[in-house]
Design a protein around this motif. Structure first.
Motif, PDB file in Angstrom:
ATOM      1  N   ASP A   1       0.851  -1.179   0.037  1.00 55.61           N
ATOM      2  CA  ASP A   1       0.109  -0.122  -0.025  1.00 55.61           C
ATOM      3  C   ASP A   1       0.803   1.216   0.113  1.00 55.61           C
ATOM      4  OD1 ASP A   1      -2.356   1.423   2.465  1.00 55.61           O
ATOM      5  OD2 ASP A   1      -2.169   1.662   0.159  1.00 55.61           O
ATOM      6  N   ARG A   2       1.808   1.329  -1.063  1.00 56.75           N
ATOM      7  CA  ARG A   2       2.934   2.494  -0.931  1.00 56.75           C
ATOM      8  C   ARG A   2       1.928   3.608  -1.170  1.00 56.75           C
ATOM      9  NH1 ARG A   2       6.822   1.404  -5.575  1.00 56.75           N
ATOM     10  NH2 ARG A   2       5.396  -0.205  -6.524  1.00 56.75           N
ATOM     11  N   GLY A   3       2.532   4.736  -0.065  1.00 57.69           N
ATOM     12  CA  GLY A   3       2.218   6.251  -0.165  1.00 57.69           C
ATOM     13  C   GLY A   3       0.676   6.029   0.183  1.00 57.69           C
ATOM     14  N   GLY A   4       0.224   5.009   0.678  1.00 61.62           N
ATOM     15  CA  GLY A   4      -1.388   5.045   1.049  1.00 61.62           C
ATOM     16  C   GLY A   4      -2.381   5.675  -0.063  1.00 61.62           C
ATOM     17  N   LEU A   5      -2.019   5.351  -0.872  1.00 63.35           N
ATOM     18  CA  LEU A   5      -2.605   5.855  -2.188  1.00 63.35           C
ATOM     19  C   LEU A   5      -3.788   4.867  -2.841  1.00 63.35           C
ATOM     20  CD1 LEU A   5      -2.732   8.441  -4.289  1.00 63.35           C
ATOM     21  CD2 LEU A   5      -1.084   7.171  -5.530  1.00 63.35           C
ATOM     22  N   THR A   6      -4.931   5.174  -3.071  1.00 63.90           N
ATOM     23  CA  THR A   6      -5.818   4.458  -4.002  1.00 63.90           C
ATOM     24  C   THR A   6      -6.738   5.386  -4.759  1.00 63.90           C
ATOM     25  OG1 THR A   6      -7.771   4.430  -2.582  1.00 63.90           O
ATOM     26  CG2 THR A   6      -6.386   2.791  -1.890  1.00 63.90           C
ATOM     27  N   PRO A   7      -7.280   5.006  -5.868  1.00 62.00           N
ATOM     28  CA  PRO A   7      -8.181   5.952  -6.917  1.00 62.00           C
ATOM     29  C   PRO A   7      -9.179   6.833  -6.040  1.00 62.00           C
ATOM     30  CG  PRO A   7      -7.833   3.801  -7.695  1.00 62.00           C
ATOM     31  CD  PRO A   7      -7.591   3.736  -6.419  1.00 62.00           C
ATOM     32  N   THR A   8      -9.464   6.518  -4.671  1.00 61.07           N
ATOM     33  CA  THR A   8     -10.767   7.382  -4.138  1.00 61.07           C
ATOM     34  C   THR A   8     -10.122   8.049  -2.665  1.00 61.07           C
ATOM     35  OG1 THR A   8     -11.094   5.346  -3.009  1.00 61.07           O
ATOM     36  CG2 THR A   8     -12.197   5.767  -4.885  1.00 61.07           C
TER      37      THR A   8
ATOM     38  N   ASP B   1      12.032   6.641  10.365  1.00 58.97           N
ATOM     39  CA  ASP B   1      12.586   6.087   9.278  1.00 58.97           C
ATOM     40  C   ASP B   1      11.422   5.326   8.617  1.00 58.97           C
ATOM     41  OD1 ASP B   1      15.672   4.814  10.835  1.00 58.97           O
ATOM     42  OD2 ASP B   1      15.256   6.736   9.745  1.00 58.97           O
ATOM     43  N   GLN B   2      10.385   4.939   9.188  1.00 61.52           N
ATOM     44  CA  GLN B   2       9.199   4.375   8.727  1.00 61.52           C
ATOM     45  C   GLN B   2       8.400   5.234   7.930  1.00 61.52           C
ATOM     46  OE1 GLN B   2       7.560   2.633  12.253  1.00 61.52           O
ATOM     47  NE2 GLN B   2       8.025   0.541  11.463  1.00 61.52           N
ATOM     48  N   PHE B   3       8.377   6.614   8.499  1.00 62.60           N
ATOM     49  CA  PHE B   3       7.504   7.717   7.719  1.00 62.60           C
ATOM     50  C   PHE B   3       8.558   8.023   6.387  1.00 62.60           C
ATOM     51  CE2 PHE B   3       5.128  11.347   7.352  1.00 62.60           C
ATOM     52  CZ  PHE B   3       5.870  12.298   7.149  1.00 62.60           C
ATOM     53  N   TYR B   4       9.750   8.248   6.640  1.00 65.62           N
ATOM     54  CA  TYR B   4      10.618   8.549   5.436  1.00 65.62           C
ATOM     55  C   TYR B   4      10.140   7.574   4.280  1.00 65.62           C
ATOM     56  CZ  TYR B   4      14.560   8.824   2.430  1.00 65.62           C
ATOM     57  OH  TYR B   4      15.324   9.084   1.065  1.00 65.62           O
TER      58      TYR B   4
ATOM     59  N   PHE C   1       7.677   5.996   3.787  1.00 66.49           N
ATOM     60  CA  PHE C   1       6.426   6.123   3.095  1.00 66.49           C
ATOM     61  C   PHE C   1       6.424   7.478   2.257  1.00 66.49           C
ATOM     62  CE2 PHE C   1       1.695   6.774   3.422  1.00 66.49           C
ATOM     63  CZ  PHE C   1       1.540   7.883   3.479  1.00 66.49           C
ATOM     64  N   VAL C   2       7.007   8.484   2.668  1.00 67.98           N
ATOM     65  CA  VAL C   2       7.195   9.596   1.890  1.00 67.98           C
ATOM     66  C   VAL C   2       8.007   9.545   0.662  1.00 67.98           C
ATOM     67  CG1 VAL C   2       8.346  11.991   1.967  1.00 67.98           C
ATOM     68  CG2 VAL C   2       6.957  11.046   3.910  1.00 67.98           C
ATOM     69  N   ALA C   3       9.008   8.694   0.722  1.00 70.83           N
ATOM     70  CA  ALA C   3       9.725   8.041  -0.265  1.00 70.83           C
ATOM     71  C   ALA C   3       8.945   7.157  -1.314  1.00 70.83           C
ATOM     72  CB  ALA C   3      11.028   7.401  -0.028  1.00 70.83           C
ATOM     73  N   PHE C   4       7.760   6.863  -1.046  1.00 69.34           N
ATOM     74  CA  PHE C   4       6.735   6.073  -1.774  1.00 69.34           C
ATOM     75  C   PHE C   4       7.450   4.533  -2.002  1.00 69.34           C
ATOM     76  CE2 PHE C   4       3.073   5.744  -3.849  1.00 69.34           C
ATOM     77  CZ  PHE C   4       3.057   5.259  -5.124  1.00 69.34           C
ATOM     78  N   LYS C   5       8.322   3.938  -0.778  1.00 65.38           N
ATOM     79  CA  LYS C   5       8.763   2.907  -0.961  1.00 65.38           C
ATOM     80  C   LYS C   5       8.080   1.755   0.087  1.00 65.38           C
ATOM     81  CE  LYS C   5      13.433   4.432  -1.160  1.00 65.38           C
ATOM     82  NZ  LYS C   5      14.750   4.748  -0.565  1.00 65.38           N
ATOM     83  N   GLY C   6       7.307   2.513   0.934  1.00 63.27           N
ATOM     84  CA  GLY C   6       6.794   1.696   2.130  1.00 63.27           C
ATOM     85  C   GLY C   6       5.407   2.071   2.339  1.00 63.27           C
ATOM     86  N   ALA C   7       4.806   1.461   3.148  1.00 65.52           N
ATOM     87  CA  ALA C   7       3.395   1.603   3.790  1.00 65.52           C
ATOM     88  C   ALA C   7       3.554   1.820   5.147  1.00 65.52           C
ATOM     89  CB  ALA C   7       2.540   0.291   3.364  1.00 65.52           C
ATOM     90  N   LEU C   8       2.350   2.301   5.611  1.00 65.73           N
ATOM     91  CA  LEU C   8       2.235   2.496   7.054  1.00 65.73           C
ATOM     92  C   LEU C   8       0.894   1.968   7.557  1.00 65.73           C
ATOM     93  CD1 LEU C   8       3.533   6.242   7.721  1.00 65.73           C
ATOM     94  CD2 LEU C   8       4.723   4.261   8.180  1.00 65.73           C
ATOM     95  N   PRO C   9       0.908   1.509   8.942  1.00 64.88           N
ATOM     96  CA  PRO C   9      -0.275   0.991   9.074  1.00 64.88           C
ATOM     97  C   PRO C   9      -1.470   2.036   9.220  1.00 64.88           C
ATOM     98  CG  PRO C   9       1.251   1.459  11.015  1.00 64.88           C
ATOM     99  CD  PRO C   9       2.031   1.747   9.884  1.00 64.88           C
ATOM    100  N   GLU C  10      -2.654   1.400   9.273  1.00 64.83           N
ATOM    101  CA  GLU C  10      -3.783   2.240   9.323  1.00 64.83           C
ATOM    102  C   GLU C  10      -3.670   3.273  10.730  1.00 64.83           C
ATOM    103  OE1 GLU C  10      -5.507   2.023   6.059  1.00 64.83           O
ATOM    104  OE2 GLU C  10      -6.785   3.236   7.582  1.00 64.83           O
ATOM    105  N   LYS C  11      -4.051   4.388  10.863  1.00 65.98           N
ATOM    106  CA  LYS C  11      -4.018   5.338  12.020  1.00 65.98           C
ATOM    107  C   LYS C  11      -2.387   5.186  12.505  1.00 65.98           C
ATOM    108  CE  LYS C  11      -8.477   4.742  14.122  1.00 65.98           C
ATOM    109  NZ  LYS C  11      -8.961   4.460  15.343  1.00 65.98           N
TER     110      LYS C  11
ATOM    111  N   VAL D   1       0.880   7.432  13.229  1.00 69.73           N
ATOM    112  CA  VAL D   1       1.000   8.808  13.751  1.00 69.73           C
ATOM    113  C   VAL D   1       2.591   8.922  14.053  1.00 69.73           C
ATOM    114  CG1 VAL D   1       0.411   8.177  16.064  1.00 69.73           C
ATOM    115  CG2 VAL D   1       0.147  10.530  15.203  1.00 69.73           C
ATOM    116  N   VAL D   2       3.133  10.153  13.975  1.00 67.14           N
ATOM    117  CA  VAL D   2       4.415  10.369  14.242  1.00 67.14           C
ATOM    118  C   VAL D   2       4.566  11.526  15.613  1.00 67.14           C
ATOM    119  CG1 VAL D   2       6.791  11.103  13.675  1.00 67.14           C
ATOM    120  CG2 VAL D   2       5.197   9.948  11.917  1.00 67.14           C
TER     121      VAL D   2
END
Lengths: 389, 465
Positions: free
Chosen positions: B223-230, B276-279, B281-291, B293-294
């Motif tokens: 779920d890279r970048g947390g992006l879906t069409p909607t 690092d996990q947030f990075y 995500f921003v770099a579009f390499k990884g995903a983050l859990p639902e909810k 927060v940093v």
């Protein structure tokens, strides 16, 4: 970075076949080796549309781990124990939500677990083409909008392209690089360039040669061979100006307060406090905005909401303390009623309902002496029971 | 200096010429070939395609390494499924197939009037089947598509049993949950990190897997970048300064309020993640859990160690501390380096907040530009050096003092190798934020829980409408 092949792969099929239809290619009528094998379309109908409900199980079916001869019955809203059925269900749901990339992944996993699964094979083949086409369509729209300088719309199209194909490098390049204003400018040196000359060109001031040199880790008098690429940072016009014009922002906040646009006034005052946490004027505006909102809620007979809003006001601001006490006294009975109801429900072993009542208790009276602990205990109990089931 | 390809919209137009304001970037957009109009000679199209490097000209012999084009063949058990994109104007399609390579319409079997997707069934597993496709309009067939082939295969259905509870594939592992297995233990075993238990939960939609259930553990981000069409994921980044037992003001949160807020996060299922996990995500390499927060803390107040750390440890929450190095060890309200080392040992990520906490965007009245520039370089480079010396670790992330930045400061942050830099503008962060202007939400001491919760917004959907 930019792959022509990516573009070409997407266009070859449509472009090629489109040219075919123009009638330029020779007819393909010819003898057949095995006329008997020519099957009319009706004998092998292809499914016209993806199934919207799970297809009948192909073979085996049910939980792969279940040794019994009969497949387990899965209740409509329960989680299938078998990975295959769960993947199938999830893939279908995601297709409905147009989360095609996720759906494709799940169909692919299912196919690897069960290579004979015809539905999975079909969906993989279809979705592979679909995501490529959708991604490319949105990407091309994005490029067109980018050229027209409609950046917001272009961003949306590139994001949509990436949502269908996260590996679309060109779309990602636009999103991450091309749509953002730069923090520096590139300059490629020519014969005769010096640091002072470059500074004169870039900043209209040769005294800023130190900037060109230092940013590129070069000495000020370093010789510049032609073709050297320098990065030249962009200077703000007035570096002595504070990064925030506090007076201006406060004026704006006051204006918004007078117009009763409380949320906007709060946001502006907020930003001043981030910049200068001791700014009393900003704190006054915040207090005023929260106070007036709270009073309006109380007048609308929304005591719980009004109380929550009053908690944002600094104690001692006008008559906030008295108003809070009045509201709390009125709500105490209400909160206690919910609390007692929760107790009874707990005794009756209706755990979910008891939790709901105690949550409501705390919503009304955040400082209820017992509800918080009882609620925490009940939630822990519920979690343990769920694990045991 | 080596030649660097133009990036971020500031391409030079040529030697001796400055890259313009980034508006000129519009000129750098890649030119794509337009769709050929109907009636164009196929030869012209072939030439254009050849120039574009695509290969596979229409009408060309179909042997050799012809590209797959739009026709694709997916093998199954005793069958092959064929799909292709529709051709505007085509009334039907004809499929040619044979068992030997070198397929041509003259040698192949023909199936008339097929539709996509077409399942070619009744085949023999293990043999190669070759296919061509034509479109038909007005009774006339088009030129041939590229050749595709596939080998139908029985492929055994994978079965998980207690004797064989694990199946490994390139992209995922299938496991049969056994007594004692938890998402955390499975994440430790197969993903190398118990903190990635959310991957297993979220992917399978199972919060508490029981023995006997089968789980799929994806080995790559799904779920890279947390992006879906909607919808687009946005990650809230919360910032604290001082924590006090008694006081509260804009930058000071009471201990009670801090505990309430962390409990709120825990009870509502929020998942603090590392920088690092947030990075990733921003770099579009990884995903983050639902909810996700940093949690961040600024400056280096001693209360972070004395009052903040016990609460973070209670919930196992990671956090980041941005220190300005001139502050450390100065006075009884500031952290010492020993305390910072202990914070680090307990999961707090120590990062940079400049040297002296001066406003990096503002020259002093009597300051010259050159002196100011050198001061900026020092403000950004010195903390990196200090943290390396004191903690033996590289600082990768920067929080701007006062959240203030401009293009010069951002350029310097990039020059000094910071991966991300944070402001203090209230908001949450998507993966496509400017990595050197990432917003964070200050948590004031005056916030109640309702106000606190308002800073936890997770999704945006309006950008894609």
């Amino acid at each position: 970075m930019i792959s022509r092949n990516r573009f070409c792969r997407g266009w070859v099929p449509a472009a090629l076949l489109l040219a075919f239809v123009s009638g330029c290619a020779p007819s393909q009528g010819a003898s057949r080796q095995h006329p008997a094998r020519n099957k009319p379309a009706a004998a092998e109908p292809a499914p016209a549309a993806p199934p919207s409900t799970p297809a009948p199980k192909q073979s085996g079916g049910g939980s792969q781990a279940a040794p019994a001869a009969t497949a387990p019955t899965i209740a409509p809203n329960s989680v299938p124990p078998g990975a295959l059925e769960r993947l199938r269900r999830q893939a279908i749901e995601r297709e409905k939500r147009m989360e095609l990339q996720d759906a494709l992944m799940r169909w692919r996993f299912l196919l690897q677990l069960h290579p004979q699964d015809r539905e999975a094979a079909t969906r993989v083949a279809v979705l592979r083409e679909q995501v490529k086409l959708l991604a490319e369509t949105h990407y091309r729209r994005g490029v067109s909008l980018f050229r027209k300088k409609q950046r917001e719309d272009a961003l949306r199209e590139f994001l949509l392209a990436l949502s269908y194909d996260p590996d679309h490098g060109d779309a990602l390049d636009y999103v991450r690089n091309r749509l953002k204003p730069p923090d520096w400018v590139y300059y490629t040196t020519v014969q005769g360039d010096t640091m002072k000359g470059v500074a004169l060109k870039a900043y209209q001031d040769e005294q800023k040669d130190f900037l060109a040199a230092a940013y590129n880790n070069l000495a000020r008098d370093a010789p510049l061979s032609p073709g050297t690429v320098l990065r030249l940072p962009i200077l703000e016009p007035d570096l002595r100006r504070p990064s925030m014009n506090v007076a201006e922002v406060l004026e704006k906040a006051k204006g918004l307060l007078e117009q009763e646009q409380f949320d906007l006034a709060i946001a502006e005052a907020d930003s001043v406090l981030v910049y200068d946490s001791s700014n009393a004027a900003a704190r006054d505006i915040l207090n005023a905005a929260y106070y007036r909102q709270a009073k309006a809620l109380a007048a609308q007979n929304k005591p719980v909401e009004a109380l929550a809003m009053f908690r944002n006001v600094e104690p001692g601001y006008q008559d906030a303390r008295e108003l809070v006490d009045t509201l709390q006294a009125g709500l105490k009975d209400q909160a206690e009623e919910h609390y007692k109801k929760g107790i009874q429900l707990f005794i009756d072993e209706k755990l979910d309902e008891a939790i709901a009542e105690w949550e409501e208790t705390l919503r009304i009276d955040l400082d209820h002496p017992k509800a918080a602990q009882d609620l925490e205990n009940a939630r822990e109990l519920r979690e343990r029971l769920q694990q045991l089931r | 200096m080596t030649r660097v390809p133009p990036r971020r919209g500031a391409a030079a137009r040529g030697p001796g010429a400055l890259g313009r304001d980034w508006g000129s970037e519009w000129l750098m957009a890649p030119v794509k070939l337009p769709l050929p109009l109907l009636g164009l000679l196929s030869g012209l199209l072939a030439t254009l395609l050849a120039l574009a490097g695509c290969g596979g000209a229409p009408g060309a012999p179909a042997g050799g390494a012809a590209p797959q084009g739009g026709l694709s063949a997916q093998p199954g058990d005793e069958q092959v499924t064929l799909t292709w994109p529709s051709v505007p104007g085509a009334e039907s399609y004809n499929l040619y197939w044979q068992l030997a390579p070198g397929i041509s319409p003259e040698s192949a079997n023909r199936v008339i009037g097929v539709r996509a997707p077409y399942v070619h069934a009744g085949l023999r597993n293990g043999l190669s089947y070759y296919y061509l496709l034509t479109a038909v309009k007005g009774g006339r067939e088009s030129a041939l598509s590229a050749v595709v082939s596939a080998i139908p295969s029985a492929g055994k259905r994978a079965v998980l049993t207690p004797e064989k509870p694990v199946l490994r594939f390139d992209e995922f592992v299938a496991v049969l949950v056994r007594p004692g297995d938890t998402p955390a233990s499975l994440a430790q075993k197969y993903l190398g990190d118990p903190g990635k238990d959310w991957v297993i939960r979220d992917f399978n939609g199972v919060a508490h897997p029981k023995p006997g259930i089968e789980l799929i553990i994806p080995l790559k981000p799904f779920d890279r970048g947390g992006l879906t069409p909607t919808r687009i994921r946005s990650i809230p980044i919360l910032t604290y300064h001082e924590i006090s037992k008694t006081e509260s003001n804009v930058l000071t949160v009471t201990e009670k309020a801090f505990k309430q807020q962390m409990k709120f996060l825990h009870d509502r299922g929020y998942r603090p993640v590392t920088l690092d996990q947030f990075y990733d995500f921003v770099a579009f390499k990884g995903a983050l859990p639902e909810k996700a927060v940093v949690l961040t803390f600024d400056d280096g107040w001693r209360s972070t160690y004395e009052l903040g750390l016990p609460v973070l440890k209670k919930y196992g929450f990671p956090a980041a501390l941005f220190v300005y190095t001139d502050f450390i060890g100065r006075g009884e309200k500031a952290l010492t380096w020993d305390m910072i080392a202990k914070l680090q040992a307990n999961g707090v990520d120590i990062q940079c907040h400049s040297k002296s906490h001066r406003d990096l965007t503002r020259m002093n009245e009597d300051e010259q530009l050159e002196t100011f520039y050198k001061a900026l370089e020092l403000e950004l480079s010195r903390p990196i050096q200090v943290l390396q010396d004191k903690l033996k670790r590289r600082c990768h992330y920067l929080a701007y003092p006062f959240g203030a930045t401009n293009r010069l400061v951002s350029a310097l942050a990039q020059k000094h190798g910071y991966r991300l830099a944070f402001t203090a503008n209230r908001g949450s962060a998507t993966f496509f934020e400017d990595p050197y202007r990432i917003d964070r939400s200050m948590i004031f001491g005056t916030f109640n829980l309702a106000k606190f919760e308002q800073n936890l917004a997770q999704h945006r959907s309006d950008e894609l409408q």
